[in-house]
Design a protein around this motif. Structure first.
Motif, PDB file in Angstrom:
ATOM      1  N   ILE F  64     -18.895  28.245 -43.559  1.00 43.79           N
ATOM      2  CA  ILE F  64     -19.388  27.302 -42.553  1.00 43.79           C
ATOM      3  C   ILE F  64     -19.657  28.078 -41.264  1.00 43.79           C
ATOM      4  CG2 ILE F  64     -18.830  25.241 -41.197  1.00 43.79           C
ATOM      5  CD1 ILE F  64     -16.768  24.623 -43.533  1.00 43.79           C
ATOM      6  N   ALA F  65     -20.909  28.034 -40.780  1.00 47.58           N
ATOM      7  CA  ALA F  65     -21.251  28.713 -39.530  1.00 47.58           C
ATOM      8  C   ALA F  65     -20.840  27.829 -38.358  1.00 47.58           C
ATOM      9  CB  ALA F  65     -22.752  28.993 -39.487  1.00 47.58           C
ATOM     10  N   ILE F 102     -11.902  29.151 -51.218  1.00 51.39           N
ATOM     11  CA  ILE F 102     -11.681  29.860 -49.964  1.00 51.39           C
ATOM     12  C   ILE F 102     -12.663  29.270 -48.958  1.00 51.39           C
ATOM     13  CG2 ILE F 102     -11.883  32.089 -48.790  1.00 51.39           C
ATOM     14  CD1 ILE F 102     -11.122  33.433 -51.451  1.00 51.39           C
ATOM     15  N   CYS F 103     -12.149  28.795 -47.825  1.00 55.15           N
ATOM     16  CA  CYS F 103     -13.021  28.229 -46.800  1.00 55.15           C
ATOM     17  C   CYS F 103     -13.159  29.249 -45.683  1.00 55.15           C
ATOM     18  CB  CYS F 103     -12.451  26.917 -46.270  1.00 55.15           C
ATOM     19  SG  CYS F 103     -13.590  26.144 -45.114  1.00 55.15           S
ATOM     20  N   TYR F 104     -14.405  29.649 -45.398  1.00 62.33           N
ATOM     21  CA  TYR F 104     -14.665  30.713 -44.434  1.00 62.33           C
ATOM     22  C   TYR F 104     -15.384  30.135 -43.212  1.00 62.33           C
ATOM     23  CZ  TYR F 104     -16.675  35.120 -42.627  1.00 62.33           C
ATOM     24  OH  TYR F 104     -17.040  36.188 -41.838  1.00 62.33           O
ATOM     25  N   LEU F 105     -14.696  30.102 -42.076  1.00 66.15           N
ATOM     26  CA  LEU F 105     -15.274  29.595 -40.825  1.00 66.15           C
ATOM     27  C   LEU F 105     -15.840  30.781 -40.045  1.00 66.15           C
ATOM     28  CD1 LEU F 105     -12.389  27.128 -39.915  1.00 66.15           C
ATOM     29  CD2 LEU F 105     -14.660  26.519 -40.764  1.00 66.15           C
ATOM     30  N   ASP F 106     -17.154  30.916 -40.091  1.00 64.60           N
ATOM     31  CA  ASP F 106     -17.810  32.081 -39.495  1.00 64.60           C
ATOM     32  C   ASP F 106     -17.975  31.867 -37.982  1.00 64.60           C
ATOM     33  OD1 ASP F 106     -19.084  34.503 -39.434  1.00 64.60           O
ATOM     34  OD2 ASP F 106     -20.974  33.780 -40.279  1.00 64.60           O
ATOM     35  N   GLU F 107     -17.613  32.887 -37.182  1.00 65.64           N
ATOM     36  CA  GLU F 107     -17.719  32.834 -35.718  1.00 65.64           C
ATOM     37  C   GLU F 107     -16.964  31.635 -35.136  1.00 65.64           C
ATOM     38  OE1 GLU F 107     -21.268  34.002 -33.794  1.00 65.64           O
ATOM     39  OE2 GLU F 107     -22.252  34.506 -35.686  1.00 65.64           O
ATOM     40  N   LEU F 146      -7.613  29.672 -46.120  1.00 65.12           N
ATOM     41  CA  LEU F 146      -8.438  29.530 -44.924  1.00 65.12           C
ATOM     42  C   LEU F 146      -8.707  30.918 -44.343  1.00 65.12           C
ATOM     43  CD1 LEU F 146      -9.574  27.209 -43.204  1.00 65.12           C
ATOM     44  CD2 LEU F 146      -7.434  27.225 -41.925  1.00 65.12           C
ATOM     45  N   VAL F 147      -9.988  31.244 -44.109  1.00 65.69           N
ATOM     46  CA  VAL F 147     -10.362  32.532 -43.515  1.00 65.69           C
ATOM     47  C   VAL F 147     -11.348  32.253 -42.380  1.00 65.69           C
ATOM     48  CG1 VAL F 147     -11.342  34.823 -43.975  1.00 65.69           C
ATOM     49  CG2 VAL F 147     -10.060  33.632 -45.772  1.00 65.69           C
ATOM     50  N   MET F 148     -11.195  32.973 -41.285  1.00 66.35           N
ATOM     51  CA  MET F 148     -12.116  32.806 -40.163  1.00 66.35           C
ATOM     52  C   MET F 148     -12.625  34.185 -39.749  1.00 66.35           C
ATOM     53  SD  MET F 148      -9.983  30.079 -37.836  1.00 66.35           S
ATOM     54  CE  MET F 148      -9.159  31.295 -36.820  1.00 66.35           C
TER      55      MET F 148
END
Lengths: 269, 269, 269, 269, 269, 269
Positions: F64-65, F102-107, F146-148
């Motif tokens: 997710i950007a 895996i949920c990746y929160l970009d920026e 959760l990864v950011m």
């Protein structure tokens, strides 16, 4: 009386200990349906007073906690979608106006401009509430009265009542009760003996002298009742004062140290 | 007359005590349907004047209290969802334009830009209201007139009428009434004798000299009527002045002290 | 001609008194469908000019009063809920583009960024309006022209047209009319004799010298017509100038005193 | 117990290691249903404490993470469109009030004004939640209690609790646990031996001395448990401290260098 | 080719006069589907260039004028209510991604943060557009390319492209064309002779030297074509330059005087 | 595996060239489901790394950007209107939580406060996502992590992660790859020979020394691949570096001159 406002009747007499002529003056204002502002610090009994007056006058009381996100629609009403399309739902102010309740706007300085302006035609000789979105002009029920509360201690240029609002209202000043009266209230509401109540009131009165300097507000009557309640439950006075009186009102070490000093002066170290 | 505006007809003559040629001048302006601004301090009688003129001209009056959250849609109308889909509902301004009422925008400087701009084509030779969302151009009914009120005492660079708005309107100045007229009004509306009314007016006139310095506005005629009403109800003059005149207009100790001094000068200590 | 824009045709010749070559130049611009900005102070006749040109060119005129709350959707159109779901409704700009009207954006500097940017593809060689929400690209009708008005006197860094907008338009300057022409307009529109009109124009011209110093704008032609109208209705010139010319444009004592002096210089004390 | 809140019951005893009298004091406060603020730094165990107390008191716990975009409607409820029109849905606060849960507002200073004001009538003698949009006054279930958390380290003038909110609550202070207790927690939760836990706690305690200067907060107990977990998984202590303790809390070279020094002081270079 | 994008094919060759190697470089970039920024002043031909390239590559072109009120939903799509409930409608960006168009974001610095971030996964190796509200991940069609335009002359710290956006794009510089090329363009597009075109270009080139000092931008090629068009329509050069070149780009007397001087220098006084 | 997340499985091994122990450390963190922040400059490979790890762990990846207009509802889900009324639709975060992605929160620093706070209960021992609007508490699937990502180079006081967020995460540092590794990547991804790749990497490394002074960021690996791709397509190195490396990252003449100097130093003038 209209069914919609019956739930807002106050069933049993609220405990209220008058401090001056406020009951008489409010009754005269109500007789003329003059809109009234209750001015005074937080926790000094404004809400309890209006509950008491509503009970005494046998009028329902609709209280609304104002805040900056409360819109005029929240007060006045809105269209909601039903199985048959949009249907108008009166807001709490409109209900009070139509059915004849006392409407109490708590902490009105927090309200947005539209909330404040919407009450103008209700607060002058017109006693009318225009529901612009519905195209209806609601004339106030004969029993309707508008009351607001206001803490002048928070007064600032940014969040002040406009003069055009103020001039539509009468105003009653409220303060923390006198020493003897406050002690009586703490004994009764907190279920402690006279000695304990006297000490608690002593601490509060010392803290109130810090107001405007180290503290925005001193310890209120409400907090004394909380502390007394914990003591009557078996908690020692130092812990009770800490949890109910000193820790809630400040986060600063210096101020907390001073407040703890007041507690020790009254309950020993 | 259209059924929708009949409820806005003023049934009985409002009490209005002219102070100059304002009735004659307003009638001439209305004859040309010239848009008019009523300029003057809060509580000096602008609203009462327009009610009186509407009654005198036998025209319905649709009054709208302006505020910064009032949108153009609130004035002009909107689509609402019905059982058969969205249906257009005229706003109060559109109703006035279509059916021929006097539309009174109270405290127009408080309005947002879109509210003010939406009236431009109504306030020049076009006399038309474009309902952009509906794709309709409503030409004003022959009886329609636009009136706004405005308190120049609040004037600031941030909240001022734009010149393009001002130039579309004529303007009538309003002030607090002359001493004798104001006394007469207080006697009549507050049901007190001439001596009491004279003293109340004296206090107000002293307070108005503080305007722009200690006070944003002095004590208005409306407040005098409130105080007189409490006195005629049996409240002593000092308490009545306190609740209805001095406490509402200031929270500052110094100012309140000065105002209390005016009360004592007229009613004794 | 499309049924939707027929109501926007101007039925009878509007009174317009040319001040220079503006009619010829506008016709040349229209021949190329070049977008045009009308620049000039409020009340100098820009709106009347575009009405006159629309009448002269036999094209419908869709005028939109810009303001900071007008969204791109208000111009372009939106989906509305119908009995059968959402249906697209063209906004006034889209109607003008599809059907071939002159679209007049009044006071365009007041508009939000999205309103201004939405017209860019209409104002260059593309002559197209993308309806992004509908997925449609509307190519402009051959008769469509875009016209905007703009008051450079209000120009500020915060509210200025972007260069990318300006470069898509030609510009015509407007000013208040010359003395003789303005007198002729006031006589005709205000129904007064030559002597009265000359005096009114004299006052206005004096006031315009205060522009940029004591006043944002001087007294406009529109205000002179208002004053003349009141005089022809029987109001004395001093009262007429007061209500229609001096009180609307300023609230400051000094400025009002100077303006009253101009009135007295022309109509006697 | 109402079906709606059964899922919020805490099934098995949460691991909580008391640091002082907080369990006893909270039980006394709960006995009076006195609203409580838990004050303390992030990651010191406030959330775990309220879970433990809810389990101990056999009451359901509804926790709400406050933030500046959480509206009063998110707490209180809203109308949602159903096949048969709009139907009211209780928000989590209303569910807690009606059914008798402990409602925990986490990081309440982050909330908007309306969120904070909406709880005022729940936090004084009224124990009532007015659902203005629904026209209902919900009296709190006898088991309902209001608890909030608050990190005084973030305290700033812009984001502070209003005094009128603070005075309705008692307050319990929380800190990071004492050395021995914290070591015990890290051993148990992170599955490491006493020696490793002691070293990790030593690093954290050194970092906390930088608080308010180089760091907003020191390394929390939660971070120690993360690092211990990685070590017990087979990662060497230096890498584990780097990933779980030092890199997350700062981006500045100087600070990271100092923190790495603490790690080397306890685990060797 | 998908039916939805056929209307976006450019039917006939747009007139474009290359100034350097931009056609060759763009083709190489397109071959790799590398996202491209076109950098340059307003009115220098960026939009015409991308239309020309789209025609040359036989790809549809979806152009979107960015502005601060354009939301991510406007680009990506939204749910709209239909007779059978909500139905998803692709926005113009999604249409371009699915069907393989060149998507041109005009004046991208004007866009809000969400608009800019939404294109990140489209502008790196992923070439994917996540429709979060729909739970769909759209992989770009093999023909899809992303192009943006950007005017570095407007560059300010507040409105600049983020580095994480810039690093995903290649960039081509654009300038106003060389003297000879610009004269050729004005002759062709404005239908004037070589002598007139040369004079017009001379004025523009002088004005561009004021850029960054008296003017934000000089006179653009587009404005020269407007002026030439009026001249070929029979308007004299002085009036044509006034309406199409000097009055649109400035409101300041000094600047207009200087620009008029340039006109007189080329066309005589 | 749940059908809803199967499309998010990464089908073939992404090309990722490890620079240190990041694969081993991430696997240990995943084993404990410890939330992780990937810290590093734009374009250095963070997104590619998480894609590689998701492929390696055989877990779906939902990216997710983040941006300042992304609301909590966009992450968590919302009610949408269906033929039978409103129906809940899970947002991408809820889908990841329920189904074990895996949920990746970009920026993530770009996100609004509500987006950041909503993940707090997912990032501590609770591993739960409260859907307040739905009255549901979703316990995370055992596979959920959760990864950011976060670029500390953009760190500013206004847009920084709150300490209460940071303390819930472990952190892995990323940098541009070492010279040899970066050359290898450019050869492979850009299809150029070793000599060309070495020169391109040399230019980038020089530009990175300007970081924090003349440039916010240096030339990234991603840009080198773009330039290499153009060269392998037949574009000469100077033009390729200009379009893909130097023009995108700055608009300032001085900086561009310096960057062109680096290009000439490696590829000749």
């Amino acid at each position: 009386m209209d069914e919609r406002i019956k739930p807002y009747l106050i069933a049993s007499e609220p405990y209220y200990r008058p401090a001056g002529r406020e009951v008489e003056l409010f009754e005269a204002a109500y007789a003329r349906r003059m809109p009234i502002i209750l001015k005074g610090p937080t926790g000094c009994g404004k809400t309890r007073f209006i509950e008491y007056m509503a009970w005494r006058l046998r009028k329902p009381l609709i209280a609304i906690a104002c805040n900056e996100d409360l819109s005029a629609s929240d007060l006045v009403g809105r269209f909601l979608l039903d199985a048959n399309g949009t249907v108008w739902h009166d807001g709490p102010l409109t209900t009070a106006v139509r059915c004849g309740a006392i409407c109490y706007l708590d902490e009105v300085v927090e309200a947005r401009a539209d909330t404040t302006v919407v009450i103008h035609p209700l607060a002058d000789h017109r006693r009318a509430l225009p529901l612009d979105r519905r195209g209806e002009l609601v004339l106030a029920h004969a029993d309707f009265q508008l009351v607001m509360s206001y803490n002048p201690g928070y007064q600032s240029s940014a969040k002040d009542l406009k003069m055009s609002t103020r001039q539509r209202f009468g105003a009653l000043d409220f303060h923390y009760p006198h020493k003897e009266i406050e002690t009586e209230i703490v004994m009764r509401e907190g279920a402690v003996d006279s000695d304990t109540a006297t000490r608690l009131v002593g601490i509060a009165r010392q803290s109130r002298e810090l107001r405007g300097r180290a503290l925005d507000e001193g310890i209120s009557t409400r907090m004394l009742i909380h502390a007394a309640g914990l003591i009557s439950h078996g908690i020692d006075p130092h812990a009770a004062c800490r949890i109910a009186m000193t820790r809630p009102i400040s986060d600063e070490e210096d101020v907390l140290h001073a407040l703890d000093g007041f507690v020790e002066a009254h309950f020993g170290t």
